[in-house]
Scaffold this motif. Structure first.
Motif, short mmCIF file in Angstrom:
data_model
loop_
_atom_site.label_atom_id
_atom_site.label_comp_id
_atom_site.label_asym_id
_atom_site.label_seq_id
_atom_site.Cartn_x
_atom_site.Cartn_y
_atom_site.Cartn_z
N UNK A 1 1.17 -1.50 0.13
CA UNK A 1 -0.18 -0.01 0.03
C UNK A 1 0.92 1.50 -0.10
N UNK A 2 2.20 1.34 1.01
CA UNK A 2 2.42 2.50 1.06
C UNK A 2 3.48 2.71 -0.56
N UNK A 3 3.68 1.61 -1.21
CA UNK A 3 4.52 1.22 -2.22
C UNK A 3 3.66 2.45 -3.67
N UNK A 4 2.41 2.08 -3.64
CA UNK A 4 1.48 2.39 -4.28
C UNK A 4 1.09 3.34 -3.84
N UNK A 5 1.07 4.13 -3.20
CA UNK A 5 -0.05 5.47 -2.82
C UNK A 5 0.93 6.59 -3.45
N UNK A 6 1.78 7.03 -3.64
CA UNK A 6 2.00 8.10 -5.04
C UNK A 6 1.14 7.60 -6.34
N UNK A 7 0.90 6.71 -7.02
CA UNK A 7 0.38 6.64 -8.02
C UNK A 7 -1.19 6.12 -7.95
N UNK A 8 -1.33 5.71 -6.68
CA UNK A 8 -2.83 5.90 -6.10
C UNK A 8 -3.12 7.56 -5.96
N UNK A 9 -2.45 8.33 -5.64
CA UNK A 9 -2.73 9.83 -5.59
C UNK A 9 -2.93 10.47 -6.27
N UNK A 10 -2.00 10.35 -7.14
CA UNK A 10 -2.07 10.85 -8.73
C UNK A 10 -3.40 10.78 -9.68
N UNK A 11 -3.83 9.67 -9.68
CA UNK A 11 -4.55 9.11 -10.09
C UNK A 11 -6.04 9.08 -9.53
N UNK A 12 -6.25 9.56 -8.14
CA UNK A 12 -7.57 10.14 -7.40
C UNK A 12 -7.31 11.67 -7.41
N UNK A 13 -6.25 12.58 -7.62
CA UNK A 13 -6.24 13.86 -8.11
C UNK A 13 -7.01 14.14 -8.91
N UNK A 14 -6.48 13.56 -9.80
CA UNK A 14 -7.42 13.64 -11.57
C UNK A 14 -8.58 13.68 -11.35
N UNK A 15 -9.59 12.77 -10.63
CA UNK A 15 -10.94 12.35 -10.38
C UNK A 15 -11.92 13.90 -9.85
N UNK A 16 -13.33 14.14 -10.70
CA UNK A 16 -13.96 15.53 -9.85
C UNK A 16 -14.68 15.34 -8.65
N UNK A 17 -14.71 14.67 -8.50
CA UNK A 17 -15.62 13.99 -6.74
C UNK A 17 -15.01 13.28 -5.67
N UNK A 18 -14.86 14.12 -4.68
CA UNK A 18 -14.75 13.18 -3.34
C UNK A 18 -15.49 11.76 -3.69
N UNK A 19 -16.25 11.37 -3.81
CA UNK A 19 -17.27 10.27 -4.26
C UNK A 19 -15.96 9.20 -5.08
N UNK A 20 -16.31 10.10 -6.15
CA UNK A 20 -15.93 9.66 -7.64
C UNK A 20 -14.54 9.17 -6.44
N UNK A 21 -13.66 9.80 -6.01
CA UNK A 21 -12.48 9.28 -5.17
C UNK A 21 -12.44 8.11 -4.75
N UNK A 22 -12.81 8.35 -3.66
CA UNK A 22 -13.71 6.49 -3.25
C UNK A 22 -14.28 5.62 -3.78
#
Length: 207
Positions: free
Chosen positions: A75-96
């Motif tokens: 999880x820690x290793x994947x965090x930067x890529x996941x963070x970057x992907x989630x940041x592109x989504x338009x809503x917080x619910x979409x990120x969840x």
């Protein structure tokens, strides 16, 4: 920032501990892959990692703790890529939703280790923060963002809601495993249903 920032540079002693821990985990998972999780003993893991049994038990009292360490490291290793992907989504619910889709894909790949991990995790529900995966902190950040945007109600507090969601998430994993947990793609639907229940309840409120 949905994931906690990287820790400060570790001391020499901490680096040594991290290296030993990583060596034990790598050796254990090689044995698990070759011989099957259930058949591998702690003594075999100590020998494969070239550490004394006392050292192994000082780091990991049971095999399940080794699995936990591997999951948390992934999880820690994947965090930067996941963070970057989630940041592109338009809503917080979409990120969840996307976070849970990514979690489902990982969990399906690790299905052979999930039951011992969950048994270990759920047998110790009030573990110290340092022993947690960090998933609950991510849930809390995303929920707080959703509350700030007006996507969900402002109460209860994000930390409380994240605690509820974390255990719904673990419960969905248990249910999936109990239902068989074999077919690829089923877990993402299980998580989607769980998140809908969390967001909308069982009263028939519109989605």
């Amino acid at each position: 920032m949905f994931f906690p920032p990287p820790a400060a540079d570790p001391s020499r002693r901490d680096r040594k501990r991290q290296e030993t821990s990583a060596r034990i985990v790598a050796a254990a998972f090689e044995l698990f892959a070759r011989n099957g999780y259930e058949t591998v003993t702690m003594e075999q893991i100590a020998a494969a990692a070239d550490v004394a049994k006392a050292t192994l038990y000082a780091y990991f009292p049971v095999k399940e703790a080794i699995v936990r360490e591997r999951f948390h490291a992934d999880l820690a290793a994947a965090a930067p890529a996941v963070q970057a992907e989630l940041a592109q989504l338009p809503t917080a619910v979409a990120r969840l939703r996307r976070l849970l889709e990514l979690a489902a894909a990982y969990d399906e790949r690790q299905r052979g280790y999930l039951r011992p991990y969950l048994q270990f995790r759920l047998s110790r529900p009030l573990v110290p923060e340092r022993e947690r995966s960090g998933f609950e902190r991510v849930f809390a950040a995303l929920i707080a963002d959703a509350q700030a945007r007006g996507e969900i109600a402002a109460t209860p507090p994000a930390a409380q809601l994240a605690h509820y969601l974390q255990f719904l998430h673990l419960g969905a994993l248990v249910r999936w495993l109990d239902e068989g947990g074999e077919a690829d793609g089923r877990l993402v639907g299980e998580f989607a249903a769980m998140l809908d229940l969390f967001l909308h309840g069982v009263t028939g409120a519109p989605r």
